[in-house]
Design a protein around this motif. Sequence first.
Motif, mmCIF file in Angstrom:
data_model
loop_
_atom_site.group_PDB
_atom_site.id
_atom_site.type_symbol
_atom_site.label_atom_id
_atom_site.label_comp_id
_atom_site.label_asym_id
_atom_site.label_seq_id
_atom_site.Cartn_x
_atom_site.Cartn_y
_atom_site.Cartn_z
ATOM 1 N N ALA A 37 42.079 40.034 15.032
ATOM 2 C CA ALA A 37 42.257 38.897 15.379
ATOM 3 C C ALA A 37 42.364 38.237 16.897
ATOM 4 O O ALA A 37 41.713 37.367 17.219
ATOM 5 C CB ALA A 37 43.513 38.100 14.620
ATOM 6 N N LEU A 38 42.979 39.254 17.389
ATOM 7 C CA LEU A 38 43.190 38.799 19.152
ATOM 8 C C LEU A 38 41.733 39.100 19.664
ATOM 9 O O LEU A 38 41.378 38.452 20.577
ATOM 10 C CB LEU A 38 44.248 39.866 19.601
ATOM 11 C CG LEU A 38 45.596 39.489 19.543
ATOM 12 C CD1 LEU A 38 46.460 40.890 19.888
ATOM 13 C CD2 LEU A 38 46.073 38.088 20.043
ATOM 14 N N THR B 139 38.824 38.847 18.157
ATOM 15 C CA THR B 139 38.038 37.917 17.782
ATOM 16 C C THR B 139 38.237 36.597 18.414
ATOM 17 O O THR B 139 37.471 35.837 18.734
ATOM 18 C CB THR B 139 38.049 37.825 16.339
ATOM 19 O OG1 THR B 139 37.860 38.924 15.832
ATOM 20 C CG2 THR B 139 36.919 36.827 15.852
ATOM 21 N N SER B 140 39.496 36.335 18.628
ATOM 22 C CA SER B 140 39.967 35.055 19.209
ATOM 23 C C SER B 140 39.594 34.992 20.723
ATOM 24 O O SER B 140 39.088 33.761 21.149
ATOM 25 C CB SER B 140 41.466 34.862 18.995
ATOM 26 O OG SER B 140 41.959 33.537 19.567
ATOM 27 N N ARG B 141 39.775 35.819 21.313
ATOM 28 C CA ARG B 141 39.345 35.743 22.630
ATOM 29 C C ARG B 141 37.807 35.696 23.043
ATOM 30 O O ARG B 141 37.511 34.851 23.763
ATOM 31 C CB ARG B 141 39.695 37.334 23.525
ATOM 32 C CG ARG B 141 39.458 37.318 25.149
ATOM 33 C CD ARG B 141 40.212 38.388 25.448
ATOM 34 N NE ARG B 141 39.547 39.751 24.947
ATOM 35 C CZ ARG B 141 40.228 40.631 24.376
ATOM 36 N NH1 ARG B 141 41.467 40.279 24.114
ATOM 37 N NH2 ARG B 141 39.563 41.643 24.020
ATOM 38 N N ILE C 286 35.750 34.008 20.779
ATOM 39 C CA ILE C 286 35.686 32.601 20.693
ATOM 40 C C ILE C 286 35.848 31.883 21.860
ATOM 41 O O ILE C 286 35.004 30.685 21.979
ATOM 42 C CB ILE C 286 36.599 32.230 19.065
ATOM 43 C CG1 ILE C 286 35.809 33.108 18.206
ATOM 44 C CG2 ILE C 286 36.529 30.782 19.093
ATOM 45 C CD1 ILE C 286 36.880 32.586 16.948
ATOM 46 N N ARG C 287 36.845 31.859 22.458
ATOM 47 C CA ARG C 287 37.112 31.138 23.563
ATOM 48 C C ARG C 287 36.146 31.321 24.590
ATOM 49 O O ARG C 287 35.714 30.497 25.500
ATOM 50 C CB ARG C 287 38.485 31.531 24.037
ATOM 51 C CG ARG C 287 39.765 31.293 23.199
ATOM 52 C CD ARG C 287 41.095 31.467 23.870
ATOM 53 N NE ARG C 287 42.041 31.262 22.965
ATOM 54 C CZ ARG C 287 42.701 30.399 22.782
ATOM 55 N NH1 ARG C 287 42.538 29.205 23.559
ATOM 56 N NH2 ARG C 287 43.789 30.048 21.897
ATOM 57 N N PRO D 68 40.008 28.865 17.906
ATOM 58 C CA PRO D 68 40.418 30.334 18.214
ATOM 59 C C PRO D 68 41.632 30.838 17.589
ATOM 60 O O PRO D 68 41.951 32.056 17.347
ATOM 61 C CB PRO D 68 40.879 30.211 19.695
ATOM 62 C CG PRO D 68 39.994 28.938 20.323
ATOM 63 C CD PRO D 68 39.872 28.149 19.045
ATOM 64 N N LEU D 69 42.210 29.859 16.711
ATOM 65 C CA LEU D 69 43.427 30.422 16.086
ATOM 66 C C LEU D 69 42.965 30.847 14.694
ATOM 67 O O LEU D 69 43.743 31.495 13.754
ATOM 68 C CB LEU D 69 44.227 29.270 15.803
ATOM 69 C CG LEU D 69 45.043 28.462 17.048
ATOM 70 C CD1 LEU D 69 45.950 27.301 16.904
ATOM 71 C CD2 LEU D 69 45.962 29.653 17.693
ATOM 72 N N PRO E 214 40.816 33.248 13.518
ATOM 73 C CA PRO E 214 41.173 34.671 13.058
ATOM 74 C C PRO E 214 42.377 35.132 12.569
ATOM 75 O O PRO E 214 42.627 36.186 11.819
ATOM 76 C CB PRO E 214 40.689 35.169 14.295
ATOM 77 C CG PRO E 214 39.856 34.292 14.986
ATOM 78 C CD PRO E 214 40.422 33.069 14.774
ATOM 79 N N PHE E 215 43.360 34.506 12.792
ATOM 80 C CA PHE E 215 44.982 34.731 12.602
ATOM 81 C C PHE E 215 45.479 34.522 11.314
ATOM 82 O O PHE E 215 46.242 35.038 10.671
ATOM 83 C CB PHE E 215 45.931 34.460 13.826
ATOM 84 C CG PHE E 215 45.756 34.775 15.086
ATOM 85 C CD1 PHE E 215 46.202 36.112 15.420
ATOM 86 C CD2 PHE E 215 45.012 33.938 16.081
ATOM 87 C CE1 PHE E 215 45.995 36.433 16.719
ATOM 88 C CE2 PHE E 215 44.871 34.366 17.211
ATOM 89 C CZ PHE E 215 45.332 35.661 17.714
#
Length: 231
Positions: free
Chosen positions: A163-164, A166-168, A170-171, A188-189, A191-192
């Motif tokens: 998730a970290l 993927t989120s990074r 996305i940003r 960005p949230l 994926p969590f």
Amino acid sequence: MFDSVIEFTADLITALAQPLGSTAAAIVIFTIGVRLLLLPLSVMQARGARTQARLAPRVGELRKRHGRDPERLRSELVSLYTREGASPLGGILPGLAQVPFFMVAYRVFVSSTIAGHANALLTHGLFGVPLGQQFASTVAGFGLLSGPTLVFACLFLLLLAVALVTSRRIRQTMGDEVQPQVLRGVMPLLPFTTILAAAVLPLAAGIYLLVTTAWTAGERAVLYRPALAGR
């Protein structure tokens, strides 16, 4: 028909588990196999998304120029996509076509019964934890500091790592066209949410989530990398 497909899928995973000696390993192999089959659709979706990003400035200009004339705007957009050999749904339809596959996988790894019979897959285990077990019932049955609970903890940590990443990404890749600002904060949230899902779903579904989200992260890193943006 749908139940027959689910039953066939469960039988296929059971057959894979026999030579592998592990149902959990069979779930991993099955998930990778499904993602390989869906890879052409993912490639189509990535191409459609890149086309949408490339045409976004021109689409924006047309919307500003003909925003008060919906019929003219529609005509101009159709002409633009026709000239470019593209479709406004090119980045969406391939993704929608994948939904039935994920629905089948979800039912196989979550349902306690399949075609009126007990789902035998969920009775198998991973390091002593039945694949049909949930995190809350594991804590209640074995305690918070126990081997079975540690299995879930490792799963959550791996999901968090994916998730970290993927989120990074996305940003890094989220364009200015993503509006409103609330959406830019929420995306960005997303994926969590896999961690929350794994906390309430059976262990089998958590394993599936880990493999498929890790595959998605790697797939997007390749298919959406900047070097391909102009292709």
